[in-house]
Design an enzyme around this catalytic site. Structure first.
Site, PDB file in Angstrom:
ATOM      1  N   GLN A 171       0.852  -1.183   0.000  1.00 51.25           N
ATOM      2  CA  GLN A 171       0.000   0.000   0.000  1.00 51.25           C
ATOM      3  C   GLN A 171       0.891   1.236   0.000  1.00 51.25           C
ATOM      4  O   GLN A 171       1.831   1.337   0.780  1.00 51.25           O
ATOM      5  CB  GLN A 171      -0.881  -0.003   1.257  1.00 51.25           C
ATOM      6  CG  GLN A 171      -1.468   1.337   1.650  1.00 51.25           C
ATOM      7  CD  GLN A 171      -2.573   1.777   0.730  1.00 51.25           C
ATOM      8  OE1 GLN A 171      -3.187   0.960   0.067  1.00 51.25           O
ATOM      9  NE2 GLN A 171      -2.840   3.062   0.693  1.00 51.25           N
ATOM     10  N   LEU A 172       0.600   2.201  -0.875  1.00 52.54           N
ATOM     11  CA  LEU A 172       1.468   3.371  -0.971  1.00 52.54           C
ATOM     12  C   LEU A 172       0.644   4.649  -1.131  1.00 52.54           C
ATOM     13  O   LEU A 172      -0.226   4.730  -2.000  1.00 52.54           O
ATOM     14  CB  LEU A 172       2.410   3.221  -2.173  1.00 52.54           C
ATOM     15  CG  LEU A 172       3.766   3.922  -2.089  1.00 52.54           C
ATOM     16  CD1 LEU A 172       4.564   3.449  -0.888  1.00 52.54           C
ATOM     17  CD2 LEU A 172       4.559   3.700  -3.364  1.00 52.54           C
ATOM     18  N   ARG A 173       0.910   5.626  -0.251  1.00 55.59           N
ATOM     19  CA  ARG A 173       0.306   6.945  -0.414  1.00 55.59           C
ATOM     20  C   ARG A 173       1.368   8.038  -0.312  1.00 55.59           C
ATOM     21  O   ARG A 173       1.079   9.208  -0.561  1.00 55.59           O
ATOM     22  CB  ARG A 173      -0.802   7.174   0.606  1.00 55.59           C
ATOM     23  CG  ARG A 173      -0.341   7.570   2.005  1.00 55.59           C
ATOM     24  CD  ARG A 173      -1.525   7.946   2.880  1.00 55.59           C
ATOM     25  NE  ARG A 173      -1.141   8.655   4.085  1.00 55.59           N
ATOM     26  CZ  ARG A 173      -1.168   8.138   5.304  1.00 55.59           C
ATOM     27  NH1 ARG A 173      -1.550   6.879   5.459  1.00 55.59           N
ATOM     28  NH2 ARG A 173      -0.827   8.845   6.363  1.00 55.59           N
ATOM     29  N   ASN A 174       2.579   7.661   0.057  1.00 63.67           N
ATOM     30  CA  ASN A 174       3.697   8.593   0.158  1.00 63.67           C
ATOM     31  C   ASN A 174       4.719   8.284  -0.935  1.00 63.67           C
ATOM     32  O   ASN A 174       4.649   7.230  -1.574  1.00 63.67           O
ATOM     33  CB  ASN A 174       4.367   8.474   1.536  1.00 63.67           C
ATOM     34  CG  ASN A 174       3.684   9.331   2.587  1.00 63.67           C
ATOM     35  OD1 ASN A 174       3.350  10.495   2.337  1.00 63.67           O
ATOM     36  ND2 ASN A 174       3.456   8.763   3.761  1.00 63.67           N
TER      37      ASN A 174
ATOM     38  N   GLY B 145       3.498  -2.854   7.612  1.00 56.76           N
ATOM     39  CA  GLY B 145       4.690  -2.440   8.343  1.00 56.76           C
ATOM     40  C   GLY B 145       4.346  -1.513   9.488  1.00 56.76           C
ATOM     41  O   GLY B 145       3.290  -1.625  10.106  1.00 56.76           O
ATOM     42  N   ARG B 146       5.240  -0.568   9.744  1.00 57.50           N
ATOM     43  CA  ARG B 146       5.056   0.366  10.851  1.00 57.50           C
ATOM     44  C   ARG B 146       3.948   1.372  10.544  1.00 57.50           C
ATOM     45  O   ARG B 146       3.907   1.971   9.490  1.00 57.50           O
ATOM     46  CB  ARG B 146       6.379   1.118  11.091  1.00 57.50           C
ATOM     47  CG  ARG B 146       6.300   2.236  12.119  1.00 57.50           C
ATOM     48  CD  ARG B 146       7.549   3.095  12.100  1.00 57.50           C
ATOM     49  NE  ARG B 146       7.795   3.669  10.787  1.00 57.50           N
ATOM     50  CZ  ARG B 146       7.171   4.748  10.287  1.00 57.50           C
ATOM     51  NH1 ARG B 146       6.218   5.328  10.980  1.00 57.50           N
ATOM     52  NH2 ARG B 146       7.481   5.215   9.100  1.00 57.50           N
TER      53      ARG B 146
END
Length: 430
Positions: free
Chosen positions: A212-215, A306-307
Site C-alpha cells: 500500500q502506498l500513499r507517500n 509495516g510500521r
C-alpha cells in the site's frame, strides 16, 4: 485454472459497472431521474463497487450493515467487512426521495451511477460519534473519551470526515456508469481487479503481496517490497490515486517515482505497478483491514503491513495495524460459511531503516545497533524535508527518485506545513 486467492465474499467478482449498449441505455434513463451530488469519497467508493474492488458489495450499506460493520467488523449477513461504505444526503434532499425510487448519482456535472434506494435512515450526531470511536479510536488508546475527542476533532482527518457526513443515509444497489478520470489520467496504472488477476495469471503467480502506498517511495518501501518478492511469486505496488490530505504528494508524481525505482532497482518481471481510485480514510488499523479486504479482490493473498500502516499523527500504536489481524472475526479461516472470512493475510514486517553499522537496510528484528546508527525512514519525514528545502540524509531515498521530488517541490507556489509526529520522526524507535 487460476491459482490466485478467490475474491472476497464467496460470490466471485461482483461487478456493477455497465458498458456498451447497457451503459448507453442506463445513461438515457439517468438523465430523467432525480440527481444527488456525491462527495469525492463516495465517488471513489462507487467506482470500487463498480469494478468489483469492493466485492461482494453491490451498493451502499443499509443501517443493519452499517451497525454490524462498526460493531462487529462484519456485514449483517456475517461477511467480514471492516469499514462503513456510506452514501449521505441532506434532510432536504432526502425529503424528495422515496424508498424504492431510482436516483442518479453525479459529481461536478458528470453522471457516475444510478441507484435504487432500498432504505433511507438518519445518521445522528450520536451515531457518527459512536462510529468514530469504534472505527477510528485506536485499540491501544486508553485515554478518556473527552481527551480523544478534543484531539481527534482538531487533528484526525478521518474523524472530521465522519462528523461532517450529511444527516440522511441512502442504501441500495448501484449501476456504475463512469470511472471518472482514472482510465485516461492514469492509463496503464489504474487497473481493475479483473485486469490485475489476468496479469498475475499470465505470470503464473499464486502467492501475491501488495504494498500500500500513499507517500513517495523511499528505501524502506523498497526493502519491504524486496522482502515480499523473496517469499512470494511477485508484488504489486498499489498506489492510492484518489484524494489525499493537503501536503501529500500527488499521485502522478508518486507514479513517476515508482516507475523510476522499479526500472533501476527491481527485476521488473516480479513487480506490477497499479493504482486504485479511493480517497484515504485515515482509519489506521481498520483501514489496514480494508486494504487487505479489497486487495483480495485484486488477486492478492498477502498484504504488507509495516510500521503505522494507514496511520495519522500519533493516534495509533506503531504495530496496531498488524495486531488487529489477530482479533478479527473468522481469523485463520475459522468461518462457518465459505467466502465470508478474510483470506488475504498480513505479511508483518518490523520497523525498517538503513543502518550505517550494518551497512545496509535492516529492521528492529535484525539490527543490534542504536538509534544513532540508523537513518529512520518515513514518508512524512521525507515530505517535510523536501518541502523545507532541507538536505536529505544519505540512504534515505534513491537519487533518481529524489531528483523528481525536489523538482516537484521547487515548482510549488504555495507551501503546506507538514506536521511531524513521534512515529514519523523516529522518536518511537527503540
Amino acid at each position: 485454472m487460476s491459482k490466485l486467492v478467490p475474491p472476497h465474499g464467496g460470490k466471485g467478482l461482483v461487478i456493477r459497472l455497465l458498458e456498451g449498449a447497457a451503459k448507453e441505455a442506463e445513461l438515457k434513463k439517468a438523465a430523467g431521474l432525480k440527481k444527488v451530488e456525491i462527495t469525492a469519497q463516495e465517488k471513489g467508493d462507487l467506482i470500487m463497487i463498480g469494478i468489483g474492488g469492493f466485492s461482494p458489495l453491490e451498493g451502499f450499506m443499509t443501517k443493519a450493515d452499517w451497525k454490524s460493520v462498526v460493531e462487529k467488523m462484519t456485514l449483517a449477513d456475517g461477511t467480514f467487512w471492516p469499514v462503513p461504505v456510506m452514501l449521505a444526503v441532506t434532510k432536504e434532499d432526502a425529503a424528495g426521495i422515496k424508498e424504492g425510487e431510482e436516483i442518479t448519482l453525479e459529481r461536478n456535472g458528470e453522471i457516475y451511477a444510478t441507484m435504487k434506494v432500498t432504505e433511507k435512515f438518519e445518521m445522528t450526531e450520536a451515531d457518527k460519534k459512536w462510529e468514530s470511536e469504534l472505527v477510528y479510536k485506536g485499540h491501544g488508546d486508553d485515554s478518556a473519551d473527552d481527551k480523544f475527542w478534543k484531539v481527534a476533532l482538531e487533528d484526525h482527518p478521518g474523524v472530521k470526515m465522519v462528523m461532517a457526513r450529511k444527516d440522511i443515509c441512502l442504501a441500495g444497489p448501484v449501476n456504475v456508469l463512469s470511472e471518472g478520470e482514472y482510465p485516461t489520467k492514469y492509463k496503464g496504472v489504474y487497473l481493475r481487479p479483473a485486469e490485475t488477476r489476468a496479469i498475475f495469471d499470465e505470470r503464473g503467480w499464486a502467492n501475491v503481496a501488495a504494498l500500500q502506498l500513499r507517500n513517495p517511495m523511499h528505501r524502506s518501501h523498497e526493502y519491504l517490497c524486496k522482502i515480499a518478492i523473496e517469499v512470494c511469486d511477485g508484488v504489486i505496488i498499489h498506489s492510492l490515486i484518489g484524494n489525499l490530505k493537503p501536503g501529500d504528494i500527488p499521485a502522478e508524481v508518486r507514479v513517476d517515482c515508482i516507475d523510476t525505482l522499479v526500472k533501476h532497482y527491481f527485476v521488473e518481471k516480479n513487480v506490477v505497478q497499479g493504482g486504485y481510485p479511493l480517497d484515504m480514510r485515515y482509519a489506521g488499523p481498520r483501514e489496514g483491514l480494508l486494504h487487505a479486504t479489497f486487495r483480495q479482490n485484486y488477486g492478492v493473498n498477502k498484504m504488507i503491513i509495516g510500521r503505522d500502516h494507514a496511520g495519522v499523527g500519533d493516534f495509533y500504536g506503531m504495530f496496531e495495524a498488524q495486531e488487529i489481524f489477530d482479533r478479527i472475526p473468522y481469523a485463520n479461516e475459522a468461518c462457518p460459511v465459505p467466502g465470508k472470512a478474510l483470506l488475504c493475510q498480513p505479511l508483518k514486517i518490523d520497523w525498517t531503516f538503513y543502518c550505517y553499522k550494518c551497512d545496509g537496510m535492516a529492521s528492529l528484528r535484525t539490527c543490534p545497533h542504536t538509534k544513532e546508527d540508523r537513518v529512520i525512514l518515513s514518508g512524512t519525514k521525507l515530505r517535510k524535508m523536501l518541502s523545507e528545502g532541507g538536505e536529505i540524509p544519505d540512504h534515505f531515498g534513491r537519487e533518481e527518485v529524489l531528483v523528481k521530488l525536489r523538482k516537484y517541490y521547487e515548482g510549488l507556489t504555495e507551501k503546506v506545513e507538514i506536521k511531524m509526529h513521534g512515529a514519523a520522526s523516529g522518536d518511537s524507535a527503540k
